[in-house]
Write a protein that holds these residues in place. Structure first.
Motif, PDB file in Angstrom:
ATOM      1  N   PRO A   1       0.702  -1.074  -0.168  1.00 14.87           N
ATOM      2  CA  PRO A   1      -0.135  -0.028   0.009  1.00 14.87           C
ATOM      3  C   PRO A   1       0.785   1.252   0.022  1.00 14.87           C
ATOM      4  O   PRO A   1       2.095   1.353  -0.095  1.00 14.87           O
ATOM      5  N   THR A   2       0.157   2.515  -0.051  1.00 14.17           N
ATOM      6  CA  THR A   2       0.849   3.547   0.535  1.00 14.17           C
ATOM      7  C   THR A   2       0.943   4.025   1.869  1.00 14.17           C
ATOM      8  O   THR A   2       0.075   3.407   2.382  1.00 14.17           O
ATOM      9  N   THR A   3       1.576   4.902   2.359  1.00 10.27           N
ATOM     10  CA  THR A   3       1.670   5.393   3.724  1.00 10.27           C
ATOM     11  C   THR A   3       2.413   6.659   3.855  1.00 10.27           C
ATOM     12  O   THR A   3       2.759   7.241   2.705  1.00 10.27           O
ATOM     13  N   ASN A   4       2.351   7.314   4.990  1.00  6.32           N
ATOM     14  CA  ASN A   4       2.778   8.588   5.338  1.00  6.32           C
ATOM     15  C   ASN A   4       4.274   8.444   5.749  1.00  6.32           C
ATOM     16  O   ASN A   4       4.883   9.638   5.493  1.00  6.32           O
ATOM     17  N   TYR A   5       5.057   7.238   6.014  1.00 10.28           N
ATOM     18  CA  TYR A   5       6.526   7.287   6.200  1.00 10.28           C
ATOM     19  C   TYR A   5       7.147   6.160   5.861  1.00 10.28           C
ATOM     20  O   TYR A   5       6.954   5.244   6.250  1.00 10.28           O
ATOM     21  N   ILE A   6       7.924   6.623   4.470  1.00 10.41           N
ATOM     22  CA  ILE A   6       8.484   5.606   3.829  1.00 10.41           C
ATOM     23  C   ILE A   6       9.353   5.860   2.900  1.00 10.41           C
ATOM     24  O   ILE A   6       9.142   7.318   2.581  1.00 10.41           O
ATOM     25  N   SER A   7      10.269   5.304   2.273  1.00 11.47           N
ATOM     26  CA  SER A   7      11.095   5.763   1.268  1.00 11.47           C
ATOM     27  C   SER A   7      10.693   5.351  -0.239  1.00 11.47           C
ATOM     28  O   SER A   7      10.047   4.287  -0.044  1.00 11.47           O
ATOM     29  N   GLY A   8      10.783   6.017  -1.379  1.00  8.75           N
ATOM     30  CA  GLY A   8      10.444   5.609  -2.508  1.00  8.75           C
ATOM     31  C   GLY A   8       9.017   5.931  -3.117  1.00  8.75           C
ATOM     32  O   GLY A   8       8.307   6.938  -2.299  1.00  8.75           O
ATOM     33  N   GLU A   9       8.297   5.168  -3.926  1.00 10.58           N
ATOM     34  CA  GLU A   9       7.206   5.822  -4.397  1.00 10.58           C
ATOM     35  C   GLU A   9       5.898   5.336  -3.654  1.00 10.58           C
ATOM     36  O   GLU A   9       4.836   5.921  -3.990  1.00 10.58           O
ATOM     37  N   GLN A  10       5.869   4.453  -2.538  1.00  6.93           N
ATOM     38  CA  GLN A  10       4.806   4.478  -1.737  1.00  6.93           C
ATOM     39  C   GLN A  10       4.617   5.705  -0.668  1.00  6.93           C
ATOM     40  O   GLN A  10       3.417   5.576  -0.130  1.00  6.93           O
ATOM     41  N   LEU A  11       5.191   6.554  -0.761  1.00  4.60           N
ATOM     42  CA  LEU A  11       5.125   7.520   0.087  1.00  4.60           C
ATOM     43  C   LEU A  11       4.075   8.487  -0.240  1.00  4.60           C
ATOM     44  O   LEU A  11       3.833   8.978  -1.589  1.00  4.60           O
ATOM     45  N   VAL A  12       3.057   9.008   0.577  1.00  4.62           N
ATOM     46  CA  VAL A  12       2.082   9.960   0.411  1.00  4.62           C
ATOM     47  C   VAL A  12       2.076  11.165   1.246  1.00  4.62           C
ATOM     48  O   VAL A  12       2.271  10.995   2.430  1.00  4.62           O
ATOM     49  N   PRO A  13       2.268  12.444   0.842  1.00  5.13           N
ATOM     50  CA  PRO A  13       2.503  13.389   1.587  1.00  5.13           C
ATOM     51  C   PRO A  13       0.780  13.543   2.410  1.00  5.13           C
ATOM     52  O   PRO A  13      -0.352  13.562   1.830  1.00  5.13           O
ATOM     53  N   THR A  14       1.049  14.070   3.770  1.00  4.56           N
ATOM     54  CA  THR A  14      -0.127  13.969   4.584  1.00  4.56           C
ATOM     55  C   THR A  14       0.229  15.142   5.551  1.00  4.56           C
ATOM     56  O   THR A  14       1.029  15.664   5.606  1.00  4.56           O
ATOM     57  N   THR A  15      -1.134  15.617   6.097  1.00  4.93           N
ATOM     58  CA  THR A  15      -1.250  16.794   6.887  1.00  4.93           C
ATOM     59  C   THR A  15      -1.950  16.274   8.084  1.00  4.93           C
ATOM     60  O   THR A  15      -2.259  17.365   8.942  1.00  4.93           O
ATOM     61  N   TYR A  16      -2.453  15.249   8.416  1.00  2.00           N
ATOM     62  CA  TYR A  16      -3.246  14.988   9.497  1.00  2.00           C
ATOM     63  C   TYR A  16      -2.420  15.097  10.872  1.00  2.00           C
ATOM     64  O   TYR A  16      -1.076  14.808  10.658  1.00  2.00           O
ATOM     65  N   THR A  17      -2.945  15.412  12.098  1.00  2.00           N
ATOM     66  CA  THR A  17      -2.282  15.296  13.203  1.00  2.00           C
ATOM     67  C   THR A  17      -2.842  14.394  14.164  1.00  2.00           C
ATOM     68  O   THR A  17      -2.427  14.590  15.555  1.00  2.00           O
TER      69      THR A  17
END
Length: 460
Positions: free
Chosen positions: A173-189
């Motif tokens: 899947p994609t996620t908020n913290y990873i290296s490479g193409e699976q990274l998705v920018p997020t702003t949730y807190t």
């Protein structure tokens, strides 16, 4: 209600809770003992619940989580999210890598679809995951970091992607913290905001499935058939890092694709185990990079070569292994392996040098008739003696070109080996016929020969 009745109710509830904990501990202990006693020799003498459970596959996903020190809170959050957001059939398998906090007592308090095993030494991510794979019963298998929180539709979306194409070997899947193409920018807190964010992404959409060259190991899904063809993670990688790259590379060598399900998002705290290494991180990472380099050499050109030769077909790890070698699995029994057939060696063979392979690798070869130790020694002698012959290369014989590149004749094709493969298959000291480049060119070249995954633990 009088005080006496209240005390009786309180004692009754405590007794019920204790009974549940005792049942769970007994079940896990029974399962592990049943599996250990039954592995490769039939499921006997184990507790009935454990032995029966481990022998029956189910149409669902085995979620394998490896954990170690100071991560109990992350593990608890991960498990709770799985129960909340996974309506599909699943089981959770926890491998505890020698935690010294309260992880073991926490695991013993759990009930439900969870089995676990606690180790007194740290097997690393690869070793721990391999132990989980050994215990898994699902028709699909999933590695999941303990510092993740899964979300609505996470597993159903990934399963839809995986089963849509037979060439989709590994899905992440994609996620908020990873290296490479699976990274998705997020702003949730907050966790609540994260789940609302995930709901906007987690809508099954084939147009969001992206073939990639690399998947990170924080969350990886595959079919059981893929595991049987690909095998275990390589335990030659210490603690963690690079074993997921190695696993994905082997899948691509076999002709399968790595896919990012960009219609799936899960939260990842990130690198908790690796950060715990502190100053040792650079040392461990450096060793793992060096091991990867020794194992694969120029990996990009190797992959391109293999893909040309496969021409769209699919392979298994078995297709990359040599012929005319002695191997053994978890048991002392050695086998003579020749052209995809393993033959049990009979006689005084304890001192016979053999290459260690996993039980998955061993099962991939067909079982042939037994062979006597004297016949094995004779065949090895013949393979050595042909090194000075002028006759055409024989099956299993080694040849070496002027630049010291070594090949083995297998099924009428020349198969190249690097130093790591020669070392693992105990072929460094075997006689090699010296041939010219023109002689090499007279033979068809097949798939390269590679070494299997290093297995450190004694029971995979």
């Amino acid at each position: 209600m009088n005080r006496g009745k209240k005390r009786m109710l309180t004692k009754g509830r405590a007794a019920t809770a204790q009974a549940k904990r005792s049942y769970n501990e007994s079940y896990n202990r029974g399962y592990n003992q049943g599996y250990d006693l039954g592995h490769d020799q039939g499921y006997r003498n184990g507790w009935q619940a454990g032995a029966t459970s481990c022998s029956q596959a189910f149409q669902g996903t085995s979620i394998i989580i490896v954990t170690t020190n100071d991560q109990r809170e992350h593990l608890q959050n991960c498990i709770e999210s799985i129960y909340q957001y996974t309506p599909e059939p699943f089981e959770i398998i926890i491998i505890d890598n020698a935690s010294t906090d309260d992880t073991e007592s926490y695991l013993k308090s759990l009930t439900g679809k969870i089995r676990f095993k606690v180790f007194k030494s740290n097997l690393g991510f690869a070793g721990g995951t391999n132990q989980g794979l050994r215990m898994a019963r699902g028709t699909t298998l999933l590695f999941l970091n303990n510092d993740t929180i899964v979300t609505k539709n996470w597993l159903s979306n990934m399963l839809a992607c995986l089963h849509s194409n037979e060439k989709f070997g590994l899905v992440g899947p994609t996620t908020n913290y990873i290296s490479g193409e699976q990274l998705v920018p997020t702003t949730y807190t907050s966790t609540e905001e994260m789940h609302r964010f995930a709901e906007q992404i987690n809508r099954s959409n084939p147009s969001q499935w992206q073939v990639t060259g690399r998947l990170t190991g924080f969350c990886v899904l595959m079919r059981r058939e893929m595991f049987e063809a690909l095998g275990y993670l390589d335990e030659g990688f210490e603690i963690g890092n690079c074993e997921d790259d190695d696993y994905g590379f082997r899948a691509r060598l076999m002709g399968y694709e790595l896919v990012i399900a960009k219609d799936t998002f899960i939260h990842h705290v990130g690198s908790v185990s690796i950060k715990a290494l502190g100053e040792r991180f650079e040392e461990v990472y450096g060793k793992n990079l060096d091991f990867y380099s020794k194992k694969w050499g120029e990996s990009h050109s190797l992959l391109a070569e293999v893909q040309r030769k496969l021409n769209g077909a699919l392979a298994t790890m078995n297709h990359f292994y040599p012929t005319g070698v002695v191997v053994r699995g978890v048991l002392p029994q050695p086998y003579w392996m020749e052209n995809g057939i393993k033959r049990p060696i009979e006689g005084l063979s304890e001192a016979l040098a053999s290459s260690r392979v996993s039980q998955v690798d061993l099962r991939s070869w067909s079982l042939g008739d037994p062979i006597q130790i004297q016949e094995v020694l004779y065949r090895l002698e013949q393979l050595n003696s042909t090194a000075t012959s002028a006759a055409p290369l024989q099956e299993g014989e080694l040849a070496e070109t002027p630049d010291h590149t070594v090949y083995q004749m297998k099924e009428g094709k020349m198969r190249r080996l690097n130093h790591w493969a020669l070392t693992h298959w105990l072929l460094l000291e075997r006689g090699k016929r010296q041939i010219s480049y023109s002689e090499l060119g007279s033979y068809e070249q097949g798939l390269p020969i590679i070494a299997p995954a290093v297995i450190v633990a004694n029971n995979v």
